[in-house]
Design a protein around this motif. Structure first.
Motif, PDB file in Angstrom:
ATOM      1  N   LEU A 282       0.844  -1.188   0.000  1.00  0.00           N
ATOM      2  CA  LEU A 282       0.000   0.000   0.000  1.00  0.00           C
ATOM      3  C   LEU A 282       0.880   1.238   0.000  1.00  0.00           C
ATOM      4  N   ILE A 283       0.528   2.181  -0.838  1.00  0.00           N
ATOM      5  CA  ILE A 283       1.214   3.476  -0.835  1.00  0.00           C
ATOM      6  C   ILE A 283       0.181   4.548  -0.547  1.00  0.00           C
ATOM      7  N   LYS A 284       0.466   5.357   0.445  1.00  0.00           N
ATOM      8  CA  LYS A 284      -0.427   6.449   0.821  1.00  0.00           C
ATOM      9  C   LYS A 284       0.390   7.725   0.986  1.00  0.00           C
TER      10      LYS A 284
ATOM     11  N   ASP B 220       4.898   6.224   9.886  1.00  0.00           N
ATOM     12  CA  ASP B 220       4.006   5.060   9.924  1.00  0.00           C
ATOM     13  C   ASP B 220       4.375   4.039   8.856  1.00  0.00           C
ATOM     14  N   SER B 221       5.318   4.389   7.991  1.00  0.00           N
ATOM     15  CA  SER B 221       5.782   3.431   6.989  1.00  0.00           C
ATOM     16  C   SER B 221       6.387   2.228   7.705  1.00  0.00           C
ATOM     17  N   ALA B 222       5.868   1.063   7.411  1.00  0.00           N
ATOM     18  CA  ALA B 222       6.269  -0.133   8.161  1.00  0.00           C
ATOM     19  C   ALA B 222       5.636  -1.359   7.535  1.00  0.00           C
TER      20      ALA B 222
ATOM     21  N   PRO C 163       1.695 -12.790   6.301  1.00  0.00           N
ATOM     22  CA  PRO C 163       2.814 -12.242   5.521  1.00  0.00           C
ATOM     23  C   PRO C 163       3.014 -10.746   5.719  1.00  0.00           C
ATOM     24  N   GLY C 164       2.017 -10.089   6.264  1.00  0.00           N
ATOM     25  CA  GLY C 164       2.150  -8.661   6.514  1.00  0.00           C
ATOM     26  C   GLY C 164       1.627  -7.794   5.387  1.00  0.00           C
ATOM     27  N   THR C 165       1.346  -6.557   5.729  1.00  0.00           N
ATOM     28  CA  THR C 165       1.017  -5.515   4.756  1.00  0.00           C
ATOM     29  C   THR C 165       2.125  -4.469   4.842  1.00  0.00           C
ATOM     30  N   ARG C 166       2.764  -4.226   3.696  1.00  0.00           N
ATOM     31  CA  ARG C 166       3.827  -3.215   3.695  1.00  0.00           C
ATOM     32  C   ARG C 166       3.224  -1.883   3.300  1.00  0.00           C
ATOM     33  N   LEU C 167       3.283  -0.936   4.214  1.00  0.00           N
ATOM     34  CA  LEU C 167       2.716   0.392   4.009  1.00  0.00           C
ATOM     35  C   LEU C 167       3.840   1.395   3.807  1.00  0.00           C
ATOM     36  N   LEU C 168       3.726   2.138   2.739  1.00  0.00           N
ATOM     37  CA  LEU C 168       4.674   3.223   2.477  1.00  0.00           C
ATOM     38  C   LEU C 168       3.908   4.535   2.484  1.00  0.00           C
ATOM     39  N   VAL C 169       4.336   5.456   3.325  1.00  0.00           N
ATOM     40  CA  VAL C 169       3.697   6.764   3.405  1.00  0.00           C
ATOM     41  C   VAL C 169       4.632   7.802   2.794  1.00  0.00           C
ATOM     42  N   LEU C 170       4.127   8.497   1.772  1.00  0.00           N
ATOM     43  CA  LEU C 170       4.947   9.499   1.069  1.00  0.00           C
ATOM     44  C   LEU C 170       4.540  10.915   1.459  1.00  0.00           C
TER      45      LEU C 170
END
Lengths: 114, 113
Positions: free
Chosen positions: B11-13, B85-87, B106-113
């Protein structure tokens, strides 16, 4: 606050070498203790756990750990590592009977050279 | 048995947005825990749910919330996203909670830009 310390952040061994990873925790009450492993690209999975009884616990893939209450330690051992043991290893602690959370150590990255 | 599943996987937010992550536990498991994994802070406990009740909460700001449904599926929500919160957000399930073995997704990889 409760904490878990893993002393070795990176360990490099050759195949067939013996492994010991240190883990200490800072809680004076009764604890449940765990070692988890994360292989490259895979989920966290349980290696072994200690709840009570025999302080020497055997887990999967030839791993074992010894709980020494007087030292607040739960060190992980394997007599002879293989290349496939390359992974990150996490020690974790749960306060028995009062908590539903795991407190993790910072992890140890193990690289086994063939 | 199918393992723990998490959606979405990536996810990219952008900062200020909110996000909802979903976790489906192993069939029959009623306890779901959430953890945040970052290179700097390692694995940190967020919260644990059992039968739709939150039993434990970690030391995260109120922007982090969660819930569990009657079918044991769980969601976590992060509002007003910050760069920090990127994690990787991990979900784990067990039958009734610790000290039982927790099975991680497996996790959700979140990237906050």
């Amino acid at each position: 606050a409760q904490s878990v310390s893993q002393h070795n952040h990176h360990v490099i061994l050759s195949e067939a070498a013996s492994l010991e990873l240190g883990c200490n925790y800072s809680y004076g009450g009764t604890v449940n203790l765990f070692w988890y492993v994360q292989y490259p690209g895979q989920h966290l999975q349980l290696l072994l756990k200690y709840f009570s009884g025999d302080p020497l616990v055997k887990g999967i893939k030839g791993f074992e750990a010894e709980f020494i209450k007087s030292k607040f330690s739960f060190n992980l051992r394997k007599p002879s590592v293989q290349w496939s043991d390359t992974a990150e290893y996490f020690c974790a602690v749960n306060e028995a009977d009062s908590s539903y959370k795991l407190i993790f150590g910072s992890g140890t990255r193990l690289l086994v050279r063939p | 048995k199918a393992g723990v599943t998490q959606t979405p996987r990536y996810l990219i937010k952008t900062r200020g947005q909110q996000v909802t992550l979903s976790c489906s536990p192993i069939s029959g498991h009623r306890s779901v825990s959430w953890y945040q994994q970052t290179p700097g802070q390692g694995l940190q406990f967020l919260f644990e749910y059992f039968s739709e009740t939150q039993r434990n909460k970690g030391n995260f700001p109120g922007r982090f919330s969660g819930r569990q449904f009657s079918n044991s599926r769980s969601e976590m929500n992060v509002s007003t996203l910050e760069l920090g919160d990127s994690a990787l957000y991990l979900c784990a399930s067990s039958s009734t909670g610790l000290p039982e073995t927790q099975y991680f997704g497996p996790g959700t990889r979140l990237l906050v830009l």
